[in-house]
Write a protein that holds these residues in place. Structure first.
Motif, PDB file in Angstrom:
ATOM      1  N   ILE A 160       0.839  -1.208   0.000  1.00 35.33           N
ATOM      2  CA  ILE A 160       0.000   0.000   0.000  1.00 35.33           C
ATOM      3  C   ILE A 160       0.871   1.255   0.000  1.00 35.33           C
ATOM      4  CG2 ILE A 160      -1.595   1.369   1.393  1.00 35.33           C
ATOM      5  CD1 ILE A 160      -3.036  -0.862   0.027  1.00 35.33           C
ATOM      6  N   LYS A 161       1.886   1.255   0.830  1.00 35.23           N
ATOM      7  CA  LYS A 161       2.769   2.433   0.913  1.00 35.23           C
ATOM      8  C   LYS A 161       3.485   2.675  -0.417  1.00 35.23           C
ATOM      9  CE  LYS A 161       3.626   1.935   5.876  1.00 35.23           C
ATOM     10  NZ  LYS A 161       4.629   1.549   6.920  1.00 35.23           N
ATOM     11  N   LYS A 162       3.900   1.598  -1.054  1.00 38.76           N
ATOM     12  CA  LYS A 162       4.571   1.736  -2.343  1.00 38.76           C
ATOM     13  C   LYS A 162       3.613   2.246  -3.407  1.00 38.76           C
ATOM     14  CE  LYS A 162       7.425  -0.810  -5.660  1.00 38.76           C
ATOM     15  NZ  LYS A 162       8.047  -2.125  -6.005  1.00 38.76           N
ATOM     16  N   GLN A 163       2.390   1.737  -3.377  1.00 40.97           N
ATOM     17  CA  GLN A 163       1.391   2.146  -4.365  1.00 40.97           C
ATOM     18  C   GLN A 163       1.068   3.628  -4.263  1.00 40.97           C
ATOM     19  OE1 GLN A 163      -2.242  -0.114  -4.158  1.00 40.97           O
ATOM     20  NE2 GLN A 163      -3.301   1.137  -5.668  1.00 40.97           N
ATOM     21  N   PHE A 164       1.020   4.127  -3.031  1.00 45.35           N
ATOM     22  CA  PHE A 164       0.630   5.520  -2.818  1.00 45.35           C
ATOM     23  C   PHE A 164       1.797   6.374  -2.319  1.00 45.35           C
ATOM     24  CE2 PHE A 164      -3.367   3.126  -2.151  1.00 45.35           C
ATOM     25  CZ  PHE A 164      -4.151   3.729  -3.136  1.00 45.35           C
ATOM     26  N   LYS A 215       3.508   8.544  -3.775  1.00 45.77           N
ATOM     27  CA  LYS A 215       3.403   9.940  -4.185  1.00 45.77           C
ATOM     28  C   LYS A 215       2.183  10.632  -3.578  1.00 45.77           C
ATOM     29  CE  LYS A 215       5.845   9.313  -8.588  1.00 45.77           C
ATOM     30  NZ  LYS A 215       5.764   9.480 -10.070  1.00 45.77           N
ATOM     31  N   LYS A 216       1.284   9.840  -2.997  1.00 44.87           N
ATOM     32  CA  LYS A 216       0.091  10.386  -2.340  1.00 44.87           C
ATOM     33  C   LYS A 216      -0.088   9.690  -0.993  1.00 44.87           C
ATOM     34  CE  LYS A 216      -2.239  11.334  -6.754  1.00 44.87           C
ATOM     35  NZ  LYS A 216      -3.440  11.059  -7.581  1.00 44.87           N
ATOM     36  N   PRO A 217       0.798   9.976  -0.037  1.00 49.59           N
ATOM     37  CA  PRO A 217       0.781   9.255   1.245  1.00 49.59           C
ATOM     38  C   PRO A 217      -0.528   9.392   2.019  1.00 49.59           C
ATOM     39  CG  PRO A 217       2.230  11.184   1.327  1.00 49.59           C
ATOM     40  CD  PRO A 217       1.870  10.977  -0.100  1.00 49.59           C
ATOM     41  N   LYS A 218      -1.264  10.469   1.774  1.00 48.14           N
ATOM     42  CA  LYS A 218      -2.538  10.631   2.480  1.00 48.14           C
ATOM     43  C   LYS A 218      -3.549   9.559   2.085  1.00 48.14           C
ATOM     44  CE  LYS A 218      -2.316  15.589   3.472  1.00 48.14           C
ATOM     45  NZ  LYS A 218      -2.989  16.905   3.314  1.00 48.14           N
ATOM     46  N   LEU A 219      -3.431   9.031   0.861  1.00 48.99           N
ATOM     47  CA  LEU A 219      -4.330   7.964   0.423  1.00 48.99           C
ATOM     48  C   LEU A 219      -3.920   6.618   1.012  1.00 48.99           C
ATOM     49  CD1 LEU A 219      -4.872   8.830  -3.363  1.00 48.99           C
ATOM     50  CD2 LEU A 219      -6.472   9.138  -1.465  1.00 48.99           C
ATOM     51  N   ALA A 220      -2.648   6.491   1.382  1.00 55.07           N
ATOM     52  CA  ALA A 220      -2.183   5.236   1.974  1.00 55.07           C
ATOM     53  C   ALA A 220      -2.796   5.026   3.357  1.00 55.07           C
ATOM     54  CB  ALA A 220      -0.667   5.223   2.057  1.00 55.07           C
ATOM     55  N   PRO A 273      -5.861   5.713   4.863  1.00 56.36           N
ATOM     56  CA  PRO A 273      -7.149   5.017   4.997  1.00 56.36           C
ATOM     57  C   PRO A 273      -7.088   3.573   4.501  1.00 56.36           C
ATOM     58  CG  PRO A 273      -7.252   6.647   3.227  1.00 56.36           C
ATOM     59  CD  PRO A 273      -5.981   6.888   3.970  1.00 56.36           C
ATOM     60  N   ASN A 274      -6.259   3.286   3.496  1.00 56.48           N
ATOM     61  CA  ASN A 274      -6.151   1.920   3.007  1.00 56.48           C
ATOM     62  C   ASN A 274      -5.527   1.011   4.059  1.00 56.48           C
ATOM     63  OD1 ASN A 274      -6.743   1.414  -0.152  1.00 56.48           O
ATOM     64  ND2 ASN A 274      -6.098   3.537   0.128  1.00 56.48           N
ATOM     65  N   ILE A 275      -4.483   1.489   4.726  1.00 60.57           N
ATOM     66  CA  ILE A 275      -3.862   0.697   5.786  1.00 60.57           C
ATOM     67  C   ILE A 275      -4.824   0.530   6.953  1.00 60.57           C
ATOM     68  CG2 ILE A 275      -2.005   0.688   7.495  1.00 60.57           C
ATOM     69  CD1 ILE A 275      -0.216   1.986   5.393  1.00 60.57           C
ATOM     70  N   LYS A 276      -5.601   1.584   7.234  1.00 61.87           N
ATOM     71  CA  LYS A 276      -6.603   1.498   8.296  1.00 61.87           C
ATOM     72  C   LYS A 276      -7.644   0.436   7.970  1.00 61.87           C
ATOM     73  CE  LYS A 276      -8.785   2.554  12.049  1.00 61.87           C
ATOM     74  NZ  LYS A 276      -8.207   2.157  13.369  1.00 61.87           N
ATOM     75  N   ALA A 277      -8.051   0.373   6.704  1.00 61.76           N
ATOM     76  CA  ALA A 277      -9.034  -0.630   6.279  1.00 61.76           C
ATOM     77  C   ALA A 277      -8.465  -2.038   6.441  1.00 61.76           C
ATOM     78  CB  ALA A 277      -9.450  -0.379   4.837  1.00 61.76           C
ATOM     79  N   LEU A 278      -7.189  -2.216   6.092  1.00 64.57           N
ATOM     80  CA  LEU A 278      -6.549  -3.515   6.299  1.00 64.57           C
ATOM     81  C   LEU A 278      -6.588  -3.905   7.781  1.00 64.57           C
ATOM     82  CD1 LEU A 278      -3.328  -3.264   4.066  1.00 64.57           C
ATOM     83  CD2 LEU A 278      -5.247  -4.814   3.696  1.00 64.57           C
ATOM     84  N   GLU A 279      -6.282  -2.955   8.635  1.00 65.56           N
ATOM     85  CA  GLU A 279      -6.242  -3.225  10.072  1.00 65.56           C
ATOM     86  C   GLU A 279      -7.633  -3.554  10.612  1.00 65.56           C
ATOM     87  OE1 GLU A 279      -4.525   0.398  11.403  1.00 65.56           O
ATOM     88  OE2 GLU A 279      -2.442  -0.284  11.131  1.00 65.56           O
ATOM     89  N   LEU A 280      -8.669  -2.874  10.091  1.00 64.65           N
ATOM     90  CA  LEU A 280     -10.039  -3.163  10.522  1.00 64.65           C
ATOM     91  C   LEU A 280     -10.399  -4.614  10.241  1.00 64.65           C
ATOM     92  CD1 LEU A 280     -12.003   0.030   9.366  1.00 64.65           C
ATOM     93  CD2 LEU A 280     -11.647  -0.722  11.728  1.00 64.65           C
TER      94      LEU A 280
END
Length: 616
Positions: free
Chosen positions: A162-166, A168-173, A175-182
């Protein structure tokens, strides 16, 4: 109930709605398996409309490296209400059914041979995220997080992706990591010990890559020196041209001006697209196009022109189901006859059959050398499964010292030094291939007029029957020369005394090899041959001759490869038995194994009856 229990060997199927953003989440899961060093084979099964219809994403995880479809589903992540019950029924006994428990299942979901795992995806997403646009996307990421716990995956592989994908846009990373954790935390709290499938880091993959075939072909065309493509968009071949444009933008751009050194022309239809390629090739450029079955039908007239006028052409056919519009987003191997004998009259076109991204790259590059050496169309026979799905493949390599083989091309100096009159269609070497020139090579020599009408050795129009016949017979001599140039088949002789052989090609390869391996465990001795090109090498005939029974496995209804083997080699029909799969999905190892065993059993029963009759 006996739960399916396995480490690094199972099939997971995601059931989603097309256009819901599930593709990126499902791909995240498959990429994570790959990064853990485990062979993985993802298949995206999607409809031909933009959104709303069901879509599936099947991921096979296999420590032993079997990359074809196996058959059967061990775990289903079903989040599409339209297909929920069917997805439930398709899970194998002992398997796992994961669903969005925000809404409870109805009473008909009553199997007692499954482990049902509820994750309230919608509720978790709505409680945590306020942005309506993000909710639908992140809902998919939540079930990936749940899988990470249930399969005991290394969670950091997902977060790093996720971090690699985003990056250039770390703010989008975030919520995605948060969703994984949920998803991970919910599964950990409510479903401990529920699943006996697991993922363990492996070393089965060393330097392999994960790539789709269309991208590999597009990259191969760039390395081959292609500078012109005429094309018309059609599923599933469009991404070949998109990849060519993407890679050409990186590797074929003038550093000072930023100008692209390629011409990519969208034509009004497929026939015009091939016309652009023929014109560019006649003028000396390396040109190609890509299409699918309906485009092949439209291009057949110009393919006949290129064959008869002897103009180098590279064509990529990413096959889909037919006839007519058929199922545009389903795979098949059903264009063999239409490509091999494309156009009216007597024509034969060279076909190449890649089975993985590396061969797509290699054959995508080699096709241009072959086209110019043979001065004829070369058709790369890919399919939707190979073209649009990611495949584990050996890495791509290119020899920087490699020189392009332009074939028999005369320079101005060559023309000046000729002692006899040059003829564009004059065979002076006896291999059926004539010498050509590029337009403008010489101010007074070497010019010729190309057309699809009958011509003599000096390009002049003729209707004199002996000359026409001589020209057509010379093309057959060139066909025999082509036989020595195309890739040889891959033959595996597992037992020199085996009486049973199997022939296949393209994406059927992976499931076929697995089926042969399974059959060997049952005591069957089976040799195999993978066809890689048409015309067929002599080794193909030798392989058929040395076996009593040949199974020809292909993904079409009409046994097209078998038909070509009989027509070209005079093989007895009784010797070759077809195993045909034409449902639009990639063939499974289960299907091939069951058919081999059933056909052999049938043969044995027939032989036993015959023996009894003789004794009587």
């Amino acid at each position: 109930m006996n739960k399916i229990e396995s480490i690094n060997d199972f099939v997971v199927r995601f059931a989603n709605v097309n256009g819901s953003g599930s593709a990126s989440a499902n791909n995240l899961f498959a990429q994570a398996i790959f990064r853990l060093g485990i062979p993985v084979s993802p298949k995206n099964i999607f409809p031909s409309n933009i959104q709303g219809l069901p879509t599936w994403y099947e991921v096979r995880v296999n420590e032993h490296g079997y990359l074809g479809r196996r058959g059967g589903v061990d775990m289903s992540i079903a989040v599409n209400g339209q297909t929920l019950y069917n997805d439930y029924l398709e899970v194998l006994p002992g398997g796992y059914f994961i669903y969005d428990s925000t809404k409870e299942l109805s009473e008909e979901f009553s199997r007692n041979d499954l482990t049902t795992i509820g994750i309230p995806l919608t509720r978790l997403c709505n409680d945590e995220f306020q942005n309506p646009k993000l909710r639908q996307l992140l809902r998919n990421i939540i079930y990936v997080g749940s899988l990470a716990y249930l399969l005991d995956m290394d969670f950091s592989v997902l977060t790093d992706s996720i971090k690699k994908q985003f990056q250039k846009k770390p703010k989008l990373a975030e919520p995605n990591i948060k969703a994984l954790e949920l998803g991970y935390d919910y599964a950990k709290e409510h479903h401990q010990g529920a699943c006996k499938l697991s993922v363990r880091k492996s070393n089965k993959l060393v330097d392999e890559i994960l790539m789709d075939g269309n991208s590999a072909i597009g990259l191969g065309a760039v390395y081959a020196g292609a500078t012109v493509t005429g094309w018309y968009p059609i599923t599933p071949s469009t991404s070949v041209i998109e990849a060519f444009e993407r890679y050409a933008g990186k590797f074929r751009t003038e550093p000072d001006t930023g100008r692209h050194k390629v011409a990519i022309i969208q034509a009004e239809d497929e026939l015009a697209a091939l016309g652009i390629v023929i014109g560019a090739s006649w003028n000396g450029a390396r040109a190609f196009t890509a299409t699918s079955g309906p485009g092949i039908s439209l291009m057949s007239e110009f393919l006949g022109l290129a064959y008869f006028a002897e103009i180098p052409v590279v064509l990529v056919d990413v096959q889909r189901t037919g006839p007519s519009t058929g199922m545009p987003t389903r795979t098949q191997q059903s264009d063999l006859l239409s490509c091999a004998y494309a156009s009216h009259g007597d024509t034969k076109n060279v076909l190449l059959f890649p089975c993985d991204p590396k061969e797509c790259f290699d054959m995508g590059a080699d096709a241009f050398d072959l086209a110019e050496r043979l001065q004829t169309p070369i058709i790369i026979m890919s399919d939707l499964d190979l073209g649009m799905n990611d495949h584990v493949s050996a890495p791509l390599h290119w020899d920087d010292n490699r020189k392009y083989d332009r074939g028999k091309v005369l320079s101005a100096e060559d023309l000046d030094n000729l002692k006899e009159r040059w003829g564009r269609y004059l065979d002076v070497d006896g291999d059926g291939i004539c010498y050509r020139t590029y337009p403008g090579t010489h101010p007074t020599k070497g010019a010729y007029f190309t057309r699809g009408t009958s011509h003599n050795e000096y390009s002049a129009y003729t209707e004199y029957s002996p000359i026409y016949r001589a020209g057509m017979e010379r093309l057959l001599v060139k066909w025999e020369t082509a036989r020595t140039m195309v890739p040889k088949p891959h033959i595996k002789i597992r037992d020199p005394k085996a009486t049973v052989g199997v022939i296949f090609f393209g994406t059927t390869t992976h499931a076929a090899y697995e089926a042969i391996s399974r059959s060997s465990k049952k005591g069957l001795k089976i040799n195999s041959l993978r066809v890689r090109a048409f015309p067929f090498h002599d080794e193909v005939v030798d392989f058929i001759d040395r076996h009593e029974t040949i199974f020809v496995i292909e993904q079409n209804r009409d046994a097209q490869l078998r038909t070509m083997l009989m027509a070209e080699n005079g093989v007895s029909p009784q010797k070759m038995q077809s195993i045909l799969y034409f449902e639009g999905m990639p063939v499974t190892a289960d299907f091939i194994t069951e058919n081999i065993l059933a056909l052999l059993d049938k043969d044995q029963q027939a032989a036993a009856k015959s023996s009894k009759g003789e004794k009587a």
